[in-house]
Design a protein around this motif. Structure first.
Motif, PDB file in Angstrom:
ATOM      1  N   UNK A   1       0.843  -1.195   0.000  1.00  0.00           N
ATOM      2  CA  UNK A   1       0.000   0.000   0.000  1.00  0.00           C
ATOM      3  C   UNK A   1       0.878   1.244   0.000  1.00  0.00           C
ATOM      4  N   UNK A   2       0.300   2.352  -0.453  1.00  0.00           N
ATOM      5  CA  UNK A   2       1.053   3.599  -0.490  1.00  0.00           C
ATOM      6  C   UNK A   2       0.093   4.767  -0.330  1.00  0.00           C
ATOM      7  N   UNK A   3       0.655   5.976  -0.318  1.00  0.00           N
ATOM      8  CA  UNK A   3      -0.177   7.163  -0.188  1.00  0.00           C
ATOM      9  C   UNK A   3      -0.634   7.424   1.231  1.00  0.00           C
ATOM     10  N   UNK A   4       0.098   6.877   2.207  1.00  0.00           N
ATOM     11  CA  UNK A   4      -0.285   7.063   3.609  1.00  0.00           C
ATOM     12  C   UNK A   4       0.201   8.404   4.144  1.00  0.00           C
ATOM     13  N   UNK A   5      -0.643   9.085   4.901  1.00  0.00           N
ATOM     14  CA  UNK A   5      -0.206  10.230   5.693  1.00  0.00           C
ATOM     15  C   UNK A   5      -0.367   9.787   7.130  1.00  0.00           C
ATOM     16  N   UNK A   6       0.721   9.852   7.878  1.00  0.00           N
ATOM     17  CA  UNK A   6       0.708   9.237   9.199  1.00  0.00           C
ATOM     18  C   UNK A   6       1.546  10.072  10.176  1.00  0.00           C
ATOM     19  N   UNK A   7       1.026  10.240  11.374  1.00  0.00           N
ATOM     20  CA  UNK A   7       1.755  10.972  12.422  1.00  0.00           C
ATOM     21  C   UNK A   7       2.378   9.933  13.340  1.00  0.00           C
ATOM     22  N   UNK A   8       3.699   9.991  13.493  1.00  0.00           N
ATOM     23  CA  UNK A   8       4.390   9.005  14.326  1.00  0.00           C
ATOM     24  C   UNK A   8       5.430   9.685  15.205  1.00  0.00           C
ATOM     25  N   UNK A   9       5.761   8.994  16.281  1.00  0.00           N
ATOM     26  CA  UNK A   9       6.875   9.427  17.120  1.00  0.00           C
ATOM     27  C   UNK A   9       8.057   8.533  16.797  1.00  0.00           C
ATOM     28  N   UNK A  10       9.247   9.129  16.785  1.00  0.00           N
ATOM     29  CA  UNK A  10      10.462   8.355  16.548  1.00  0.00           C
ATOM     30  C   UNK A  10      10.878   7.719  17.873  1.00  0.00           C
ATOM     31  N   UNK A  11      10.985   6.395  17.876  1.00  0.00           N
ATOM     32  CA  UNK A  11      11.384   5.671  19.080  1.00  0.00           C
ATOM     33  C   UNK A  11      12.907   5.550  19.109  1.00  0.00           C
ATOM     34  N   UNK A  12      13.472   5.156  17.965  1.00  0.00           N
ATOM     35  CA  UNK A  12      14.927   5.041  17.873  1.00  0.00           C
ATOM     36  C   UNK A  12      15.345   5.173  16.420  1.00  0.00           C
ATOM     37  N   UNK A  13      16.625   5.445  16.222  1.00  0.00           N
ATOM     38  CA  UNK A  13      17.141   5.600  14.861  1.00  0.00           C
ATOM     39  C   UNK A  13      18.586   5.136  14.837  1.00  0.00           C
ATOM     40  N   UNK A  14      18.919   4.258  13.881  1.00  0.00           N
ATOM     41  CA  UNK A  14      20.324   3.899  13.745  1.00  0.00           C
ATOM     42  C   UNK A  14      20.736   3.937  12.276  1.00  0.00           C
ATOM     43  N   UNK A  15      21.886   4.569  12.055  1.00  0.00           N
ATOM     44  CA  UNK A  15      22.398   4.692  10.694  1.00  0.00           C
ATOM     45  C   UNK A  15      22.905   3.326  10.250  1.00  0.00           C
ATOM     46  N   UNK A  16      22.443   2.887   9.071  1.00  0.00           N
ATOM     47  CA  UNK A  16      22.865   1.571   8.593  1.00  0.00           C
ATOM     48  C   UNK A  16      23.803   1.687   7.391  1.00  0.00           C
ATOM     49  N   UNK A  17      23.810   2.862   6.774  1.00  0.00           N
ATOM     50  CA  UNK A  17      24.684   3.041   5.617  1.00  0.00           C
ATOM     51  C   UNK A  17      25.073   4.496   5.502  1.00  0.00           C
ATOM     52  N   UNK A  18      26.347   4.738   5.344  1.00  0.00           N
ATOM     53  CA  UNK A  18      26.804   6.106   5.098  1.00  0.00           C
ATOM     54  C   UNK A  18      27.883   6.010   4.043  1.00  0.00           C
ATOM     55  N   UNK A  19      27.582   6.545   2.863  1.00  0.00           N
ATOM     56  CA  UNK A  19      28.530   6.468   1.768  1.00  0.00           C
ATOM     57  C   UNK A  19      28.888   7.864   1.320  1.00  0.00           C
ATOM     58  N   UNK A  20      30.162   8.114   1.194  1.00  0.00           N
ATOM     59  CA  UNK A  20      30.568   9.414   0.674  1.00  0.00           C
ATOM     60  C   UNK A  20      30.654  10.450   1.775  1.00  0.00           C
ATOM     61  N   UNK A  21      31.666  11.309   1.704  1.00  0.00           N
ATOM     62  CA  UNK A  21      31.785  12.384   2.692  1.00  0.00           C
ATOM     63  C   UNK A  21      31.166  13.638   2.103  1.00  0.00           C
ATOM     64  N   UNK A  22      30.610  14.493   2.957  1.00  0.00           N
ATOM     65  CA  UNK A  22      30.005  15.729   2.436  1.00  0.00           C
ATOM     66  C   UNK A  22      31.034  16.559   1.665  1.00  0.00           C
ATOM     67  N   UNK A  23      32.321  16.444   2.060  1.00  0.00           N
ATOM     68  CA  UNK A  23      33.347  17.244   1.383  1.00  0.00           C
ATOM     69  C   UNK A  23      34.085  16.413   0.336  1.00  0.00           C
ATOM     70  N   UNK A  24      33.564  15.237   0.036  1.00  0.00           N
ATOM     71  CA  UNK A  24      34.236  14.345  -0.917  1.00  0.00           C
ATOM     72  C   UNK A  24      34.039  14.798  -2.356  1.00  0.00           C
TER      73      UNK A  24
END
Length: 138
Positions: free
Chosen positions: A24-47
């Protein structure tokens, strides 16, 4: 032009986490962020490369349950624990048989006023495994 104006005036129907279903798609939903972990970081901002690629898996939820939200690039900065966000035009992606919420370029992640609900943490929809069943009609 009149068509566009009408479409823009439609009030979004807010979904609840426990109503989300595969495909399904087209959802508008209000949520609270419980946790967040970065799983991928590619490239440096100054790269040398133009595009920096970042992915974070965030547990988000409302009073009906939780789901994993895959945040991409700039979305990652908004997904801080305890932040309330509105996910506009979100869709369900399937990853290894489980549902993930995502917002692509057609949607939007906005930080909103803190919601009054408490996240129901014992109903994690991303822990539910779905099996892809091919129905053959005879």
């Amino acid at each position: 032009m009149a068509e566009e104006a009408k479409a823009g005036m439609r009030k979004p129907v807010f979904a609840k986490v426990d109503q989300l279903r595969p495909g399904t798609s087209g959802h508008t939903i209000v949520v609270k962020v419980v946790s967040s972990k970065t799983v991928l970081q590619r490239g440096r901002p100054d790269g040398p490369q133009v595009r920096q690629m970042r992915l974070a898996e965030c547990l988000v939820g409302d009073e009906t349950g939780m789901i994993v939200f895959t945040a991409r690039n700039d979305q990652v900065d908004l997904m801080k624990p305890d932040t309330t966000v509105i996910l506009r035009n979100a869709k369900i992606d399937m990853f290894k048989g489980s549902m993930r919420l995502a917002v692509d370029k057609w949607g939007r992640v906005e930080v909103s006023e803190p919601a009054s609900f408490t996240v129901k943490e014992d109903n994690n929809l991303s822990l539910v495994e779905f099996e892809l069943v091919n129905v053959v009609e005879e």
